[in-house]
Design an enzyme around this catalytic site. Structure first.
Site, PDB file in Angstrom:
ATOM      1  N   GLY A 193      99.628  -7.327 -46.669  1.00  0.00           N
ATOM      2  CA  GLY A 193     100.939  -6.818 -46.295  1.00  0.00           C
ATOM      3  C   GLY A 193     102.057  -7.272 -47.214  1.00  0.00           C
ATOM      4  O   GLY A 193     103.121  -6.663 -47.246  1.00  0.00           O
ATOM      5  N   GLY A 212      69.639  -3.928 -96.490  1.00  0.00           N
ATOM      6  CA  GLY A 212      68.551  -3.213 -95.825  1.00  0.00           C
ATOM      7  C   GLY A 212      67.287  -3.282 -96.650  1.00  0.00           C
ATOM      8  O   GLY A 212      66.213  -3.596 -96.144  1.00  0.00           O
ATOM      9  N   ILE A 255      65.691  -6.780 -96.502  1.00  0.00           N
ATOM     10  CA  ILE A 255      64.963  -7.059 -95.262  1.00  0.00           C
ATOM     11  C   ILE A 255      63.689  -6.223 -95.219  1.00  0.00           C
ATOM     12  O   ILE A 255      62.625  -6.693 -94.831  1.00  0.00           O
ATOM     13  CB  ILE A 255      65.824  -6.759 -94.035  1.00  0.00           C
ATOM     14  CG1 ILE A 255      67.076  -7.604 -94.072  1.00  0.00           C
ATOM     15  CG2 ILE A 255      65.042  -7.040 -92.771  1.00  0.00           C
ATOM     16  CD1 ILE A 255      67.784  -7.700 -92.761  1.00  0.00           C
ATOM     17  N   PHE A 256      63.817  -4.964 -95.670  1.00  0.00           N
ATOM     18  CA  PHE A 256      62.667  -4.081 -95.660  1.00  0.00           C
ATOM     19  C   PHE A 256      61.522  -4.696 -96.466  1.00  0.00           C
ATOM     20  O   PHE A 256      60.395  -4.788 -96.018  1.00  0.00           O
ATOM     21  CB  PHE A 256      63.091  -2.735 -96.275  1.00  0.00           C
ATOM     22  CG  PHE A 256      61.987  -1.711 -96.301  1.00  0.00           C
ATOM     23  CD1 PHE A 256      61.627  -1.057 -95.145  1.00  0.00           C
ATOM     24  CD2 PHE A 256      61.321  -1.414 -97.480  1.00  0.00           C
ATOM     25  CE1 PHE A 256      60.613  -0.120 -95.160  1.00  0.00           C
ATOM     26  CE2 PHE A 256      60.306  -0.480 -97.502  1.00  0.00           C
ATOM     27  CZ  PHE A 256      59.956   0.172 -96.335  1.00  0.00           C
ATOM     28  N   LYS A 276      74.175 -11.465 -92.431  1.00  0.00           N
ATOM     29  CA  LYS A 276      74.085 -11.803 -93.837  1.00  0.00           C
ATOM     30  C   LYS A 276      72.650 -12.265 -94.107  1.00  0.00           C
ATOM     31  O   LYS A 276      72.045 -12.957 -93.303  1.00  0.00           O
ATOM     32  CB  LYS A 276      75.062 -12.930 -94.142  1.00  0.00           C
ATOM     33  CG  LYS A 276      75.065 -13.358 -95.587  1.00  0.00           C
ATOM     34  CD  LYS A 276      76.266 -14.252 -95.858  1.00  0.00           C
ATOM     35  CE  LYS A 276      76.136 -15.009 -97.162  1.00  0.00           C
ATOM     36  NZ  LYS A 276      75.854 -14.182 -98.330  1.00  0.00           N
ATOM     37  N   ASP A 298      66.028 -18.668 -69.417  1.00  0.00           N
ATOM     38  CA  ASP A 298      65.830 -20.078 -69.737  1.00  0.00           C
ATOM     39  C   ASP A 298      67.160 -20.810 -69.798  1.00  0.00           C
ATOM     40  O   ASP A 298      67.438 -21.556 -70.734  1.00  0.00           O
ATOM     41  CB  ASP A 298      65.063 -20.219 -71.062  1.00  0.00           C
ATOM     42  CG  ASP A 298      64.486 -21.624 -71.234  1.00  0.00           C
ATOM     43  OD1 ASP A 298      64.420 -22.360 -70.230  1.00  0.00           O
ATOM     44  OD2 ASP A 298      64.109 -21.969 -72.360  1.00  0.00           O
TER      45      ASP A 298
END
Ligand code: NAG
Ligand code: NAG
Ligand code: NAG
Ligand code: NAG
Ligand code: NAG
Ligand code: NAG
Ligand code: NAG
Length: 637
Positions: free
Chosen positions: A163, A291, A294-295, A345, A471
């Site tokens: 109120g 890329g 990493i590839f 990175k 965990d």
């Protein structure tokens, strides 16, 4: 020139470019401050946008999403104190129209200066059990903040009775001189929802992303935005309904760390244009270079896997033949690489060796985690073998203050090295009870609990699909230099894909002793509620200053047993005092400590559905921390 040289020279080039264009904030973005109702930090725009525009008053716009109670022109107009005909006209609907749930509604307001902040006022009558936080966040969806409400209403939050009418300042702003000279006429306070990012929002309104970033004091390096906050969008023309309906935001969070793609300039300066093109090109080059790296690494790893003799992998992965499923998985991983490559990175092993003094014991933090110094900043470097793609993929999707950030990766001789943000004060377990001078105050403890709850809430509600951490324990929570908590170690995290009733099950029970919920231990049931249970245990440690092993001493079955004499006996407060580590006695406000005990009791319910959600917990904690302010002087337990 090899890859790493190329990458680093591109980096240098980009850094040079971004240093040239010094970015001056027009208004600081609010960030996560919205939930910290007792914080007095005003470095963000938490109290409102500062009156530093060229005019004291202006036409401005807000967005609002239609919700059950507020889903028509008349109800929304009343809630936000705007003129119904104007509202229906701007949204191109009839005055008696109703909106679908979550439909974005544009709201025209007159924004003016009240003392030092821009705002437009509306009023609101308190309903049962509202807090300032609930009103600001849930009812007004973030158009106001609990801090601004507290500052402009004289009722303390615990005296908000149904109120009572309160003033609600809505967040708006007028363009600054610089924005005006750029052609900006209006600022729109856009309500961010989950999964949205700055370039997506800018595109919606045909605005240059760089201009939006600048309007909010964000930068290409730091552009994380959060749901239920406002983002200022600088507009040259009034917004129209066609811009906000139609394509709803994609539900799958498109890695909010993806650099903002900058659309072609709409009349911005030439400098911005060049900046944008170089940025985009640079981004593409980096992405493709990284890329490729990493590839290559990945497929070198795959090749090694096929030759068990020299494989350094765990037995499980060596024995598995390279079958079709794995091919598909590698395809999937390759598909996800493009997004990883943009935000992570890739370090050379040499760089990490240099950072950790050739992984010397002096740099060893614990286990296989080293502290490294990279470009003058500390980082935590974790050596892992086996399949880490799951954790990388998960962490790549996450960008949240309360979840530890993965910043880079390195792969060398069958080992992965993950480079994480560094938390200066180390694991929470070192701080639970008083050792030497290490001691956390009541305020810090409540803040840490709220931080953990916020991080888990993000995993449970805003990730798609939702995840359980599985965990949570006091060693997996790290404290940064300001004692803000960050959840770490997502190695066991699992998607809960929780369609009501059909939850994931597992036979492979893993986790930390003492924190695992009964239904998980007994049936392998995986739901977010297992994190809630672990959170309850963790909060009990935080509150009592006793580590989990110590807590279980003298307890037969469930830890919740020990709460009975606190909650249900007449001398409950006295019993709570006995429960606490002696070094903490006398440092807590007793009424609030009892509230925390109640909350813990709920978290430890045997039946998962009786436990609160992380969202409920956050609200309770926010109430407790708001009250903490006024109880500061009445410390008693
Ligand atoms: C406004 O723009 C001018 C020139 O573009 C710049 O020198 C100045 O620092 C800017 N001021 C603010 C407050 O952004
Ligand atoms: C406006 O005020 C905010 C907060 O004081 C400040 O951070 C920002 O730089 C100011 N912007 C301009 C253009 O003066
Ligand atoms: C922030 O708070 C300090 C002290 O409480 C005050 O002096 C300062 O003006 C405030 N800054 C803003 C931008 O409101
Ligand atoms: C500021 O005020 C001037 C004069 O009243 C007006 O011409 C101008 O359009 C206003 N600017 C904004 C951004 O509202
Ligand atoms: C809204 O009003 C118009 C006339 O003004 C009427 O034709 C229409 O049926 C009304 N729609 C609803 C949903 O009441
Ligand atoms: C908005 O409300 C505040 C607090 O009641 C008041 O100080 C301020 O003058 C009002 N501003 C406007 C523009 O009405
Ligand atoms: C803020 O409100 C929204 C909308 O009701 C809700 O989904 C969200 O969980 C709230 N945030 C917090 C931290 O309670």
């Amino acid at each position: 020139m090899n890859y790493s040289e190329l990458v680093s020279s591109i980096c240098t080039l980009l850094c040079l470019i971004s240093c040239c264009s010094v970015i001056l904030a027009q208004q600081p973005y609010i960030k996560k401050a919205t939930t910290l109702c007792d914080s007095r930090d005003n470095s963000t725009s938490v109290l409102g946008y500062t009156c530093n525009g060229s005019n004291q008053s202006c036409q401005a716009y807000l967005t609002f999403r239609a919700q059950s109670q507020f889903d028509s022109i008349s109800t929304i107009a009343k809630l936000l104190a705007v003129d119904p005909p104007q509202l229906s006209q701007l949204n191109s609907v009839a005055q008696n129209a109703t909106f679908d749930t979550d439909r974005m509604v544009l709201v025209p307001v007159t924004c003016s200066c009240s003392s030092q902040y821009y705002q437009t006022n509306t009023s609101f009558v308190i309903q049962h059990d509202n807090t300032y936080f609930f009103i600001a966040n849930n009812t007004f969806q973030g158009l106001s903040t609990c801090q601004a409400l507290q500052a402009q209403n004289r009722y303390p939050t615990r005296n908000l009775y149904a109120g009572t009418r309160i003033t609600v300042p809505l967040r708006c702003a007028c363009p600054t001189k610089n924005q005006s000279s750029d052609g900006v006429k209006y600022l729109l306070s856009y309500l961010v929802t989950s999964g949205e990012y700055v370039s997506l929002i800018s595109k919606k309104f045909g605005v240059n992303t760089g201009n939006t970033l600048r309007a909010n004091g964000l930068s290409e390096q730091d552009f994380t935005i959060y749901p239920f906050t406002t983002l200022l969008v600088p507009l040259q023309d009034p917004p129209s309904s066609s811009q906000v309906i139609g394509s709803p935001p994609q539900p799958s969070p498109p890695s909010s760390r993806t650099p903002p793609s900058v659309p072609p300039p709409s009349g911005g300066s030439n400098k911005t244009w060049v900046y944008a093109v170089v940025g985009v090109l640079g981004g593409l080059i980096i992405a493709s270079v990284v890329g490729t790296i990493i590839f290559r690494m990945f497929f070198r790893k795959k090749k090694q896997k096929a030759e068990p003799a020299s494989s350094p992998y765990s037995i499980e992965s060596v024995q598995k033949p390279l079958n079709k499923k794995e091919d598909e998985e590698s395809q999937e991983f390759w598909d996800s690489i493009s997004s990883i490559a943009q935000s992570l990175k890739v370090y050379t092993f040499e760089e990490l060796r240099a950072a950790t003094e050739d992984f010397s014991t002096a740099c060893l933090i614990k286990g296989s985690v080293y502290r490294g110094s990279i470009n003058g900043d500390f980082a935590a470097i974790k050596k892992m073998n086996g399949n880490v793609t799951k954790e990388i993929n998960l962490l790549d999707k996450i960008n949240h203050f309360n979840l530890i950030r993965l910043s880079g990766v390195c792969f060398n001789e069958g080992n992965w090295y993950l480079v994480y943000e560094y938390a200066a004060n180390g694991p929470l377990s070192d701080w639970i009870h008083k050792i030497d001078q290490k001691f956390l105050t009541w305020n810090q403890r409540i803040q840490i609990a709220s931080d953990i709850a916020t991080g888990l809430n993000y995993l449970h509600r805003y990730m798609s699909p939702p995840h359980a951490h599985k965990d949570l324990n006091s060693s997996n929570v790290l404290l940064d230099g300001d004692f803000r908590a960050k959840i770490a170690n997502f190695g066991l995290a699992r998607s809960t894909d929780g369609k009501e009733g059909q939850f994931a099950l597992t036979r492979h029970i893993v986790g930390t002793k003492g924190y695992m919920s009964p239904e998980y231990l007994e049936n392998g049931l995986i739901t977010p509620k297992l994190d809630v249970y672990a959170f309850g245990i963790l909060m009990l440690e935080i509150l009592t200053g006793k580590e989990v092993a110590l807590l279980y001493e003298g307890v037969n079955t469930e830890l919740s047993e020990m709460l009975i004499p606190v909650l249900h006996a007449e001398n409950g407060k006295e019993n709570l005092k006995n429960l606490m580590d002696s070094s903490l006695q006398g440092t807590y406000p007793s009424n609030l400590a009892m509230l925390v005990i109640k909350l813990i009791d709920h978290c430890l319910k045997k039946e998962p559905s009786h436990r609160p959600s992380m969202d409920d917990i956050l609200q309770s904690l926010s109430r407790i921390s708001t009250s903490t302010l006024s109880y500061e002087t009445t410390i008693s337990i």
